[in-house]
Design an enzyme around this catalytic site. Structure first.
Site, PDB file in Angstrom:
ATOM      1  CG  ASP A  93      -3.176  25.050  78.488  1.00 63.10           C
ATOM      2  OD1 ASP A  93      -3.417  25.917  79.328  1.00 63.10           O
ATOM      3  OD2 ASP A  93      -3.586  23.875  78.559  1.00 63.10           O
TER       4      ASP A  93
ATOM      5  CG  ASP B  66      -6.317  28.794  80.993  1.00 61.43           C
ATOM      6  OD1 ASP B  66      -7.381  28.525  80.415  1.00 61.43           O
ATOM      7  OD2 ASP B  66      -5.804  28.062  81.842  1.00 61.43           O
ATOM      8  CD  GLU B  67      -7.342  24.932  77.243  1.00 57.34           C
ATOM      9  OE1 GLU B  67      -7.845  24.495  76.212  1.00 57.34           O
ATOM     10  OE2 GLU B  67      -7.484  24.429  78.365  1.00 57.34           O
TER      11      GLU B  67
END
Length: 435
Positions: free
Chosen positions: A11, A105-106
């Site tokens: 993350d 973002d993950e």
DNA sequence: TCTGGGGTCCTAGGACCC
DNA sequence: TCTGGGGTCCTAGGACCC
């Protein structure tokens, strides 16, 4: 659940805001808020400096402004975010070919598919730290938080524990010790509504959830969620890391600063959105049968209407006509704050130009695979590969990675795997010739 | 002037079919 | 003349995620 801690969840910390601070040094160390700039906007990401003032994701811009008036409010530069995300995903794929992005973002990374000597806690811990370091390097200083555990669920929970710029490894066998004291709200899929239902049933923690019979949970929450939660409460999560996910729908929507009351204006806006949807569909080689509109009234009541066409379309004009007709069914006299158009029921094939060079019509041989395999139109020259799993069609490629969907007789959909493009497991074969 | 945008998945009822 | 029963498709709405 596996016997090794081989699922990694990464993350990126306060991603959008961190990119802004990286690109504009004057923002570093200061509260930065991305989103919430329009009249009815909400916060997409707040930097950690802004979070100290109580600003968080999904908060209305108005409230964020009240809490942290001196923050820099930015509308967002999605090209920059996407570009940085691509670099991060490349780093993840250097570690393992099996990477499942969840958003910009993950991502999950399957360490069992990585080139590691073993999957001992010390080994995966070192791999996680190297990964965080690499991400820091290739992004120009962004930090990431990592969780490593024996399942997606535990890896994701673990990555929440040491934010920002941290890492948590859950040794196999200790999963329930970690979970039991936690609130049910930490479980992905348990939002405010589900948490409230559980609370009314006297369930606050995962330990309490674990004591409920499966039947009772199903009665409370329905089959799918009840069963799923019953499993997760026992740290049972067999979901594999999947490299590719099929797109199911494409939509465009907008919230307007002032409620709309003029039907002609609404029709015009829907028409423009429909054109945008069509453009995106054609660009990505999709077409679909079900056209939907979404209408949010002044009081936040949200309505949807849909219509399924006899055959798929990617044409903005067609989508627009259906959308305007659907709007005709609705009473919008109180005013409309949001309008949206989408297409779902996407066809199982894509246009040949996705596969590149072959645009000469005569050159195009249409091969429609059974729907379970997400059949596609392809042209001679498209790659067909073999490996130990059997025969597969190249699904996508880029960044030195080739993704293959395998043909299977009985298990729809066929499995998808990613390979490095120089992987000797990929044996190209000639595409079939005529007939 | 509380409450974005782009998605996914699930539920439930009715139509329709065998 | 007292109601099958499963499966699939379609529609509307809701919860949830980042």
């Amino acid at each position: 659940m596996r016997s090794t801690a081989s699922v990694l969840h990464l993350d990126l910390d306060a991603f959008f805001a961190a990119v802004e601070q990286r690109d504009k040094p004057s923002l570093r160390g200061k509260p930065v808020i991305v989103g919430g700039t329009g009249g009815r906007g909400v916060v997409a990401t707040a930097s950690y400096e802004a979070r100290r003032y109580g600003v968080g994701s999904a908060m209305s811009g108005r409230e964020a402004r009240a809490r942290c008036p001196h923050a820099a409010f930015l509308s967002g530069r999605f090209h920059a975010y996407r570009e940085t995300s691509v670099r991060v995903m490349e780093v993840l794929r250097d570690l393992s070919p099996l990477v499942e992005p969840l958003s910009l973002d993950e991502a999950f990374v399957d360490l069992a598919a990585a080139d590691l000597p073993d999957l001992e806690v010390a080994t995966v811990t070192a791999a996680g730290e190297r990964l965080r370091q690499r991400v820091h390097e290739v992004t120009g200083g962004l930090t990431a938080t990592v969780g490593i555990a024996s399942s997606k669920f535990l890896a994701k929970v673990a990555s929440e524990l040491d934010k920002p710029d941290g890492m948590t490894v859950v040794p196999p066998g200790t999963e329930l010790d970690l979970l039991r004291p936690m609130k049910v709200g930490v479980i992905p899929g348990v939002g405010p509504a589900t948490a409230e239902r559980l609370r009314r049933a006297g369930i606050h923690t995962i330990a309490e959830l674990e004591r409920i019979e499966e039947d009772e949970l199903v009665r409370l929450l329905g089959q799918a969620q009840g069963h799923g939660l019953w499993q997760l409460a026992r740290a049972q999560d067999p979901r594999p890391v999947l490299a590719e996910r099929e797109t199911k729908s494409i939509s465009v929507e907008g919230t307007y600063d002032n409620d709309l009351t003029d039907r002609r204006l609404m029709e015009g806006l829907l028409t423009r959105q429909a054109r945008d949807v069509g453009t995106r569909m054609r660009k990505n080689g999709f077409s679909g049968r079900t056209v939907s509109i979404k209408v949010r009234l002044h009081d936040f009541t949200t309505l949807s209407r849909s219509s399924t066409l006899p055959s798929p379309t990617d044409d903005g004009g067609t989508i627009a006509r259906v959308a305007r007709t659907l709007l005709g069914d609705l009473d919008t006299t109180g005013g409309v704050r949001l309008l949206g158009v989408g297409v779902s029921g996407l066809a199982d094939w894509v246009q040949e130009d996705l596969f590149g060079e072959s645009t000469d019509e005569d050159d195009v041989e249409e091969v429609v695979l059974p729907p379970q395999q997400r059949s596609r139109t392809w042209a001679p020259g498209a790659d067909v590969v073999h490996d130990e799993m059997g025969r597969g069609w190249v699904w996508g490629s880029g960044s030195g990675v080739v993704t293959v969907r395998f043909e299977t007789a009985d298990t729809p959909p066929g499995p998808v795997r990613s390979f490095r493009s120089d992987d000797p497991a990929l044996h190209r074969v000639e595409p079939p010739t005529e007939d």
